[in-house]
Design a protein around this motif. Sequence first.
Motif, PDB file in Angstrom:
ATOM      1  N   LEU A  73       1.202  -1.086   0.301  1.00 22.82           N
ATOM      2  CA  LEU A  73       0.274  -0.432   0.375  1.00 22.82           C
ATOM      3  C   LEU A  73       0.993   1.686   0.172  1.00 22.82           C
ATOM      4  CD1 LEU A  73      -3.110  -1.078   2.307  1.00 22.82           C
ATOM      5  CD2 LEU A  73      -3.410  -0.606   0.225  1.00 22.82           C
ATOM      6  N   ALA A  74       1.962   1.232   0.805  1.00 21.83           N
ATOM      7  CA  ALA A  74       2.981   2.655   0.485  1.00 21.83           C
ATOM      8  C   ALA A  74       2.785   2.701  -0.705  1.00 21.83           C
ATOM      9  CB  ALA A  74       3.802   2.311   1.526  1.00 21.83           C
ATOM     10  N   MET A  75       4.131   1.523  -1.438  1.00 22.27           N
ATOM     11  CA  MET A  75       4.237   1.725  -2.942  1.00 22.27           C
ATOM     12  C   MET A  75       3.593   2.392  -3.420  1.00 22.27           C
ATOM     13  SD  MET A  75       6.950  -1.896  -3.173  1.00 22.27           S
ATOM     14  CE  MET A  75       6.324  -2.957  -2.649  1.00 22.27           C
ATOM     15  N   ALA A  76       2.188   1.592  -3.002  1.00 21.87           N
ATOM     16  CA  ALA A  76       0.807   2.037  -4.551  1.00 21.87           C
ATOM     17  C   ALA A  76       0.373   4.000  -4.287  1.00 21.87           C
ATOM     18  CB  ALA A  76      -0.186   1.383  -4.323  1.00 21.87           C
TER      19      ALA A  76
ATOM     20  N   SER B 143       0.983   8.114 -17.710  1.00 21.83           N
ATOM     21  CA  SER B 143       0.501   6.958 -18.068  1.00 21.83           C
ATOM     22  C   SER B 143       0.751   6.106 -17.902  1.00 21.83           C
ATOM     23  CB  SER B 143      -0.332   6.808 -19.138  1.00 21.83           C
ATOM     24  OG  SER B 143       0.734   5.886 -20.314  1.00 21.83           O
ATOM     25  N   ALA B 144       2.552   5.483 -18.353  1.00 18.95           N
ATOM     26  CA  ALA B 144       2.800   4.665 -17.305  1.00 18.95           C
ATOM     27  C   ALA B 144       3.832   4.207 -16.344  1.00 18.95           C
ATOM     28  CB  ALA B 144       4.438   5.032 -18.497  1.00 18.95           C
ATOM     29  N   MET B 145       4.182   5.830 -15.318  1.00 19.09           N
ATOM     30  CA  MET B 145       3.938   6.020 -13.734  1.00 19.09           C
ATOM     31  C   MET B 145       2.595   5.489 -13.040  1.00 19.09           C
ATOM     32  SD  MET B 145       7.220   6.864 -14.042  1.00 19.09           S
ATOM     33  CE  MET B 145       7.375   6.687 -12.313  1.00 19.09           C
ATOM     34  N   VAL B 146       1.897   5.761 -13.599  1.00 26.05           N
ATOM     35  CA  VAL B 146       0.074   5.776 -13.180  1.00 26.05           C
ATOM     36  C   VAL B 146      -0.191   3.835 -12.964  1.00 26.05           C
ATOM     37  CG1 VAL B 146      -2.276   5.746 -13.828  1.00 26.05           C
ATOM     38  CG2 VAL B 146      -1.131   8.155 -13.777  1.00 26.05           C
ATOM     39  N   ALA B 147       0.147   2.894 -14.503  1.00 25.76           N
ATOM     40  CA  ALA B 147       0.659   2.079 -14.500  1.00 25.76           C
ATOM     41  C   ALA B 147       1.619   1.199 -13.696  1.00 25.76           C
ATOM     42  CB  ALA B 147       0.717   1.278 -16.019  1.00 25.76           C
ATOM     43  N   TYR B 148       2.947   2.240 -13.192  1.00 22.57           N
ATOM     44  CA  TYR B 148       3.449   1.199 -11.935  1.00 22.57           C
ATOM     45  C   TYR B 148       3.123   1.502 -10.667  1.00 22.57           C
ATOM     46  CZ  TYR B 148       7.909  -0.211 -14.133  1.00 22.57           C
ATOM     47  OH  TYR B 148       8.879  -1.207 -14.469  1.00 22.57           O
ATOM     48  N   ALA B 149       2.269   2.061 -10.361  1.00 23.68           N
ATOM     49  CA  ALA B 149       1.840   2.456  -9.291  1.00 23.68           C
ATOM     50  C   ALA B 149       0.327   1.561  -9.442  1.00 23.68           C
ATOM     51  CB  ALA B 149       0.397   4.504  -9.156  1.00 23.68           C
ATOM     52  N   GLY B 150       0.117   1.766 -10.383  1.00 25.65           N
ATOM     53  CA  GLY B 150      -0.718   0.077  -9.959  1.00 25.65           C
ATOM     54  C   GLY B 150      -0.439  -1.216  -9.436  1.00 25.65           C
ATOM     55  N   VAL B 151       1.151  -1.690 -10.294  1.00 24.64           N
ATOM     56  CA  VAL B 151       1.974  -2.748  -9.647  1.00 24.64           C
ATOM     57  C   VAL B 151       1.700  -3.249  -8.119  1.00 24.64           C
ATOM     58  CG1 VAL B 151       3.651  -4.063  -9.986  1.00 24.64           C
ATOM     59  CG2 VAL B 151       3.195  -2.953 -11.470  1.00 24.64           C
ATOM     60  N   PRO B 152       1.706  -2.283  -7.572  1.00 27.55           N
ATOM     61  CA  PRO B 152       1.872  -2.633  -5.764  1.00 27.55           C
ATOM     62  C   PRO B 152       0.689  -2.633  -5.501  1.00 27.55           C
ATOM     63  CG  PRO B 152       2.295  -0.319  -6.285  1.00 27.55           C
ATOM     64  CD  PRO B 152       2.913  -0.637  -7.798  1.00 27.55           C
ATOM     65  N   ALA B 153      -0.176  -1.818  -6.271  1.00 26.20           N
ATOM     66  CA  ALA B 153      -2.016  -1.841  -5.415  1.00 26.20           C
ATOM     67  C   ALA B 153      -1.801  -3.844  -6.248  1.00 26.20           C
ATOM     68  CB  ALA B 153      -2.839  -0.919  -7.122  1.00 26.20           C
ATOM     69  N   VAL B 154      -1.778  -3.763  -7.261  1.00 26.22           N
ATOM     70  CA  VAL B 154      -2.155  -5.849  -7.016  1.00 26.22           C
ATOM     71  C   VAL B 154      -1.664  -6.806  -5.970  1.00 26.22           C
ATOM     72  CG1 VAL B 154      -2.180  -7.335  -9.242  1.00 26.22           C
ATOM     73  CG2 VAL B 154      -2.894  -5.378  -9.839  1.00 26.22           C
ATOM     74  N   LEU B 155      -0.517  -5.834  -6.376  1.00 31.09           N
ATOM     75  CA  LEU B 155       0.218  -6.443  -5.044  1.00 31.09           C
ATOM     76  C   LEU B 155      -0.281  -7.100  -4.020  1.00 31.09           C
ATOM     77  CD1 LEU B 155       4.223  -5.574  -5.755  1.00 31.09           C
ATOM     78  CD2 LEU B 155       2.739  -8.148  -5.787  1.00 31.09           C
ATOM     79  N   ALA B 156      -0.947  -5.244  -3.186  1.00 30.60           N
ATOM     80  CA  ALA B 156      -1.968  -5.293  -1.924  1.00 30.60           C
ATOM     81  C   ALA B 156      -3.095  -7.051  -2.269  1.00 30.60           C
ATOM     82  CB  ALA B 156      -1.963  -3.956  -1.989  1.00 30.60           C
ATOM     83  N   LEU B 157      -3.820  -6.789  -4.029  1.00 30.30           N
ATOM     84  CA  LEU B 157      -4.724  -7.282  -3.253  1.00 30.30           C
ATOM     85  C   LEU B 157      -3.981  -9.182  -3.255  1.00 30.30           C
ATOM     86  CD1 LEU B 157      -6.247  -5.551  -6.948  1.00 30.30           C
ATOM     87  CD2 LEU B 157      -6.839  -5.470  -4.297  1.00 30.30           C
ATOM     88  N   LEU B 158      -3.198  -9.007  -4.467  1.00 31.32           N
ATOM     89  CA  LEU B 158      -2.547 -10.283  -3.710  1.00 31.32           C
ATOM     90  C   LEU B 158      -2.735 -10.931  -2.005  1.00 31.32           C
ATOM     91  CD1 LEU B 158      -0.260 -10.491  -6.858  1.00 31.32           C
ATOM     92  CD2 LEU B 158      -2.886 -11.389  -6.734  1.00 31.32           C
ATOM     93  N   VAL B 159      -2.022  -9.899  -1.611  1.00 29.87           N
ATOM     94  CA  VAL B 159      -1.589 -10.058  -0.663  1.00 29.87           C
ATOM     95  C   VAL B 159      -2.143 -10.220   0.514  1.00 29.87           C
ATOM     96  CG1 VAL B 159      -0.079  -9.251   1.635  1.00 29.87           C
ATOM     97  CG2 VAL B 159       0.701  -9.607  -0.715  1.00 29.87           C
TER      98      VAL B 159
END
Length: 415
Positions: free
Chosen positions: A298-301, A378-394
């Motif tokens: 969440l902190a990374m996102a 848009s690329a940086m927003v996508a990169y912010a979405g990667v840790p958000a996906v990690l948060a969902l998985l965790v």
Amino acid sequence: MPLVARAPVGLVAALLLVRAADEFASFLPTGAFASLQADLGIEYRDAGLIFAAMAVGSLLGSPLAVLVDHRSRCVLASLGAFGYAASLALFAMAPSLAVLLGAAMLLGAASDLLVGACEVALADLAGEDLERELSRSNLLASLGDLAGPALFVAVGAAGWSWRVALTAGALAMALYGAWLATLPFPPPHRGAGPEAEGAGAKRAGRADSDATAGSAWRGALGLLRDPGVWWLALVSALFSQLDEAYFGFLVAFLTGARQLAPPVATAVAAGTVVGSLVGFAVLVRRPPGGGALLRAALAMAVSGAVVAVVPGVAVAAVAAVAFGAGVAVFWVSLQAQVLRHREDRAGSVSTVVGILEQPGVLLPVAIGALADGFGLQSAMVAYAGVPAVLALLVGARARRAPRGTDRPGARPQPR
């Protein structure tokens, strides 16, 4: 009292230094690339082949890395260090592209073998203090990141050839391998008694002598039936692209979209490195507790989203530091999860996860294509979405896990 507190100081020091040695040695061929290109006349395409050969070598070395659960960690770690030394010596000679490709493959295999054997041994000694010891190791690895460039600077200042730097690196890794060969590594779990292996390679084969290479590899393949291993691989594949690749895109975004001068953009992006260093230093004193993976994701996102959408150099700098701190906490917690998932097969789990996570290298390619089509923001927003996906998985895994397994590295209950 954990075993690591009672283990020989030399053994603990050597194990904690493995990431630093790996970062130092793996940088040297990259740092010498411009000189290699000038001396041998190789093209950028050839450089790509060399980097690809390192990945191929890592895959080809996987069968050896699996053996750390069954054979002497002392011998395997020493072989890894000596393999590193041989690879760097070949790079220093650099007679042809073919030799460079062979050296690169040897480097990839040696890296996995060295790090795998040492970290599995460290996990056995650390016990419940694993996160603390991993934090120490990663903090030292940051010093290894600096040692490679420092060596090239010193060699250049002395007026010597780049080959001297690679030769010095080869000698350093050979000495490290000789040191490892004298240390009393803990034996593998299966078939091992409570005593350590004993010093030197001559006693290394007694632990788990009835385990054949074939059974070790079949056991590693059996891990493919473990859903937890696939979960760890998926998380690792996503997380592994939040380091160098994210740094590169962040610098490009700050220069291209925020119109910062390249030195300023690099300094701001370096906040991720500062945040990681601070994170590792704090974790040495206060290891991550339960829920650390989720909080770090969440902190990374949040910090990644702030960088992407909120203008201002100061804001970006603070967010970069927060992102780096989140990376440190997530990485230490994830390492512990992998090493504890199956404690009797920690090396096999690490190896299988490392293989399965390889498709993650396609993520920066996809984000780069997004930047080409829709811009760097848009690329940086996508990169912010990667840790958000990690948060969902965790979070999803935590809800399904039995009570008491939500702390970092907790072993799942048998199904």
